[in-house]
Design an enzyme around this catalytic site. Structure first.
Site, PDB file in Angstrom:
ATOM      1  CG  HIS A 368      -1.776  -1.198   1.282  1.00  0.00           C
ATOM      2  ND1 HIS A 368      -2.389  -1.641   2.413  1.00  0.00           N
ATOM      3  CD2 HIS A 368      -2.111  -2.066   0.313  1.00  0.00           C
ATOM      4  CE1 HIS A 368      -3.060  -2.729   2.143  1.00  0.00           C
ATOM      5  NE2 HIS A 368      -2.903  -3.010   0.881  1.00  0.00           N
ATOM      6  NE  ARG A 475      -5.029   0.718 -13.714  1.00  0.00           N
ATOM      7  CZ  ARG A 475      -4.092   1.354 -14.419  1.00  0.00           C
ATOM      8  NH1 ARG A 475      -3.629   2.513 -14.010  1.00  0.00           N
ATOM      9  NH2 ARG A 475      -3.617   0.824 -15.522  1.00  0.00           N
ATOM     10  CD  GLU A 610      -8.675  -4.729 -19.834  1.00  0.00           C
ATOM     11  OE1 GLU A 610      -7.626  -4.394 -19.273  1.00  0.00           O
ATOM     12  OE2 GLU A 610      -9.720  -5.053 -19.202  1.00  0.00           O
ATOM     13  NE  ARG A 644      -0.410  -5.741 -17.097  1.00  0.00           N
ATOM     14  CZ  ARG A 644      -1.538  -5.093 -16.816  1.00  0.00           C
ATOM     15  NH1 ARG A 644      -2.687  -5.464 -17.378  1.00  0.00           N
ATOM     16  NH2 ARG A 644      -1.541  -4.060 -16.024  1.00  0.00           N
ATOM     17  CB  CYS A 681      -6.883   3.848 -20.561  1.00  0.00           C
ATOM     18  SG  CYS A 681      -7.754   2.292 -20.389  1.00  0.00           S
TER      19      CYS A 681
HETATM   20  C1  PEP Z   1      -4.932  -2.307 -19.296  1.00  0.00           C
HETATM   21  O1  PEP Z   1      -4.998  -3.530 -19.177  1.00  0.00           O
HETATM   22  O2  PEP Z   1      -4.393  -1.726 -20.259  1.00  0.00           O
HETATM   23  C2  PEP Z   1      -5.505  -1.429 -18.265  1.00  0.00           C
HETATM   24  C3  PEP Z   1      -5.582  -0.135 -18.442  1.00  0.00           C
HETATM   25  O3  PEP Z   1      -5.913  -2.026 -17.123  1.00  0.00           O
HETATM   26  P1  PEP Z   1      -4.921  -2.466 -15.959  1.00  0.00           P
HETATM   27  O4  PEP Z   1      -3.546  -1.983 -16.313  1.00  0.00           O
HETATM   28  O5  PEP Z   1      -5.464  -1.848 -14.727  1.00  0.00           O
HETATM   29  O6  PEP Z   1      -5.069  -3.950 -16.026  1.00  0.00           O
HETATM   30 MG    MG Z   2      -6.323  -4.418 -17.727  1.00  0.00          MG
END
Ligand code: PEP
Ligand code: MG
Length: 754
Positions: A368, A475, A610, A644, A681
């Site tokens: 956190h 978020r 996504e 990722r 985003c």
């Molecule tokens: C994404 O997956 O690109 C996204 C914006 O969501 P997060 O990074 O919160 O998974």
């Molecule tokens: Mg995401």
């Protein structure tokens, strides 16, 4: 069985008498071992104290050969004594010699003793020695006896410290004499570069008065301090100061819950009954919590225990009147906070205008406090091993939050290199600030919408500071992640209302809960999944547990009364999922209607793209949605089957792969055909070269971290997007692994600010 001597009370009374006598420290320790052995009906009682080289030295004994005192040494980690020290937890063995770590030391004559009970001697959360009792018979020591020994160990710690008999390995420490620069490599918690001066965050209050004169008085002192602690938390919670809103409120609410925990108070009152002072009782219970924390491998439970540890410190401050001087007092204006670990509220206690960086010996990117450091925009590095032993208050430190590197007492050339880096950043920042109010319009007159990604209340000031058009991704899960219990409907309404108010009339896109995968809630049971990124997460959880989503939607629709509300769902893979989620929005709207409650002025509902499969349902989906937002972080990992979070493959494919460019181009064309607004985003939107490519393939709305707004806006204002689109036509069909170099050369050739 409690020894014939009469348990901890009597023992503590005798110990006080020993401590009051003016004698040599050695003779005091000898008497202590004698008293303990007698009281606990043990043939042996020994005290081992830490010495340089991480060795535990037999410093006093009743029962072992006196000639072994100050001779026998055990390395921390070896033998049973070393085992107790390294794990900071007691051992209770009725057959000690059967333990795999038993190490026979002939000079002590201990081979005749079968059973062993030992506890760590802790001082300010650190193991400074080990206290052991042994018996000839295979004796079963009771839990009560262990507790007694732990209580006595606290007194031994003070005795030994007062007599200067504890000696850490100081060779590593950057004490007065040390001027050597030192380099430590940790892990990145928050980006940025900070040059400043160390401020040792010392939340552990040192307790010196341990043995009580009157336990009724001590119990009263404790209850009064707990009452004051609760009131101070309530006061902080009711303050209207914005810095206490949102996530800080969550943390304080968690503290309030712990502070009102009867079990906690009961354990401390029980410790007082054994003869300890109120502050020693707090420390006694805190030591247990701390030890449990060290054994806890689940990072979220560790965080919770850390919050409790932090709370105990606050209580100690109430009892001893010791202020957290650095947080409240004379903080340098380039403070770099150095701590073993800290709770998010601790960091928020510091004056944020003076904070430059944060260094933690422990700490992980998901902790956190790391989330809060990122939101505050300060450079932070975690897992900086040994930093506390190597730095003094006020010494120079450089934190490189881009690489996870730390320089303690940096040499002149390092300071110069980093000063240049910092000056360069500052110049750039000034340039970004200068164009803050200018629109993001390309040279050929195309207006681009630049938004920020946010998730905490402390992110909100970035909106006016960066000059962004709005929040393209809020978020909502962050509020859930930093809380220690499920945020109530009221908590959620409060946060969303605060966000909308702070955004003034700028648009905010709230993404509904995106939990699961690596986003774990401490209070929600999670089943082990082999591939969490492909598992039960986001909309999948929301639709399987609709109450959670309905609650959240209720909070969002309530907070959005008489305003324009924008909502989107994460990880949607098929039209049916979107429809089910949207039906819940309609149900909640109908509910508002039924109870005559005010509705938002407008509600627009979109979905994230996504999961690649959704694209092949666009013909069906697009007529039903108000907008699409590409979550490129997840989209890329699924498009290329490339994790990722795995550094070996994370950068292998990306936007510059012709396949990705072509895919996104088709998404743009499809949305245009259906006249559906499209944005993106993911992280790539914050990289000027990637952002340029996104505009070249047709995107006009992108959302990024606040720090990226300036650089991306500079790029936009130096770009002829029509010309770029023409240039990119020939890239889609290329067979290269990446067209990065072509785009980079194009940008350089056209004088685009990248
Ligand atoms: C994404 O997956 O690109 C996204 C914006 O969501 P997060 O990074 O919160 O998974
Ligand atoms: Mg995401």
């Amino acid at each position: 069985m409690v020894g014939a001597g009469g348990g901890p009370r009597v023992l503590l009374r005798h110990l006080r008498e020993v401590m009051a006598k003016a004698e040599s420290s050695q003779s005091r320790l000898d008497q202590v071992t004698h008293l303990i052995a007698q009281n606990m009906v043990a043939e042996v009682c020994s005290i081992y104290l830490i010495q340089p080289g991480d060795e535990l030295e037999l410093s006093a004994t009743e029962g072992l050969k006196p000639s072994a005192v100050h001779k026998t040494r055990l390395k921390v980690g070896t033998g049973l004594v070393g085992d107790i020290a390294v794990h900071a937890r007691p051992l209770n063995l009725f057959d000690a010699q059967a333990h795999p770590n038993y190490a026979y030391r002939p000079e002590t004559g201990e081979e005749v003793y079968k059973s062993l009970m030992g506890v760590p001697i802790l001082r300010s959360g650190r193991v400074v020695g080990v206290l052991v009792v042994q018996n000839r018979t295979m004796r079963h020591y009771s839990d009560e006896e262990i507790e007694t020994l732990e209580t006595i160990a606290m007194v031994v710690a003070e005795l030994a410290a007062a007599a200067d008999m504890i000696d850490f390995d100081e060779s590593a420490k950057g004490g007065e004499g040390e001027v050597q620069p030192h380099y430590i490599e940790g892990v990145v918690l928050s980006d940025g570069v900070a040059l400043g001066h160390a401020v040792l965050h010392e939340p552990r209050v040192h307790v010196t008065r341990l043995i009580a004169e009157d336990d009724d008085v001590e119990a009263e002192r404790l209850e009064k301090a707990v009452y004051e602690l609760r009131s101070s938390i309530d006061r902080m919670l009711s303050t209207s100061d914005l810095s206490h809103a949102g996530e800080h409120r969550e943390v304080l609410q968690a503290y309030r819950m712990f502070a009102n925990d009867r079990g906690w108070l009961k354990r401390m009152l029980e410790a007082i009954k054994t003869g300890l002072t109120a502050e020693a009782a707090v420390e006694r219970v805190q030591n247990e919590t701390h030890a449990r924390m060290m054994r806890q491998t689940d990072p979220y439970l560790r965080d919770q225990l850390h919050d409790l540890d932090d709370l105990a410190n606050r209580l100690l401050r109430h009892l001893t009147g010791v202020e957290l001087s650095s947080a409240s007092g004379d903080l340098p204006d380039d403070a770099i906070i150095i701590a073993r670990n800290m709770g998010p509220a601790d960091l928020l206690d510091y004056d944020k205008d003076r904070l430059r960086g944060l260094v933690l010996e422990e700490g992980s990117a998901n902790a956190h406090v790391a989330i809060v450091a990122r939101a505050l925009g300060i450079a932070a590095v975690g897992r900086a091993q040994g930093v506390l032993e190597r730095i003094e208050d006020g010494e120079a430190v450089i934190v490189d939050g881009d690489t996870g590197e730390l320089y303690l007492r940096p040499s002149q050339d390092i300071v110069e290199a980093y000063s240049e880096k910092a000056r360069f950043r500052a110049r750039r920042q000034a340039q970004y600030k200068a164009i803050r109010h200018d629109p993001a319009v390309t040279l050929d007159g195309v207006r681009v919408e630049l938004n920020i990604n946010a998730g905490l209340m402390v992110d909100l000031p970035h909106l006016p500071e960066s000059g962004a058009d709005g929040i393209g991704l809020f978020r909502t899960e962050l509020q859930f992640m930093i809380a220690s219990k499920l945020p109530s409907l009221t908590d959620q309404i409060e946060l969303y209302s605060d966000v909308l108010a702070a955004a003034e009339s700028k648009p905010v896109v709230f993404r509904t809960l995106d939990i699961g995968g690596d986003k774990v809630l401490p209070y929600m049971q999670q089943s082990e999944e082999e591939n969490p990124a492909l598992g039960w997460r986001a909309i999948r959880i929301a639709l399987d547990r609709p109450a959670l989503l309905r609650h959240q939607l209720r909070a969002l629709l309530t907070a959005g009364k008489n305003q324009d509300l924008r909502l989107m769902f994460p990880m949607v893979a098929e039209v049916a999922e979107y429809e089910q989620a949207r039906a819940l929005v309609d149900k909640e709207l109908a509910r508002l209607e039924k109870f005559g409650r005010p509705r938002p002025r407008s509600v627009v509902v979109g979905t994230m793209l996504e999961v690649p499969a959704l694209f092949w349902q666009f013909e069906t989906l697009l007529p039903k949605v108000d907008f699409i937002s590409i979550g490129s972080n997840d989209l890329m990992q699924f498009l290329y089957a490339s994790d990722r979070g795995n550094p070996r493959v994370a950068d292998r494919y990306g936007l510059f792969s012709p396949g990705a460019l072509t895919f996104l181009r088709q998404v743009v064309i499809a949305c245009k055909k259906h006249d559906v607004p499209l944005s993106l985003c993911g992280e790539m939107a914050g990289n000027p070269l990637e952002a340029m490519a996104l505009l070249g393939l047709g995107l006009r709305q992108i959302s990024m971290s606040p720090a990226a707004i300036g650089p991306v806006k500079m790029m936009v204002r130096s770009l002829d997007v029509g010309h770029l689109a023409g240039f990119m036509e020939k890239l889609y069909s290329r067979a290269d692994a990446s067209v990065h170099d072509e785009l980079r050369a194009y940008a350089d050739g056209q004088g685009i600010a990248i």
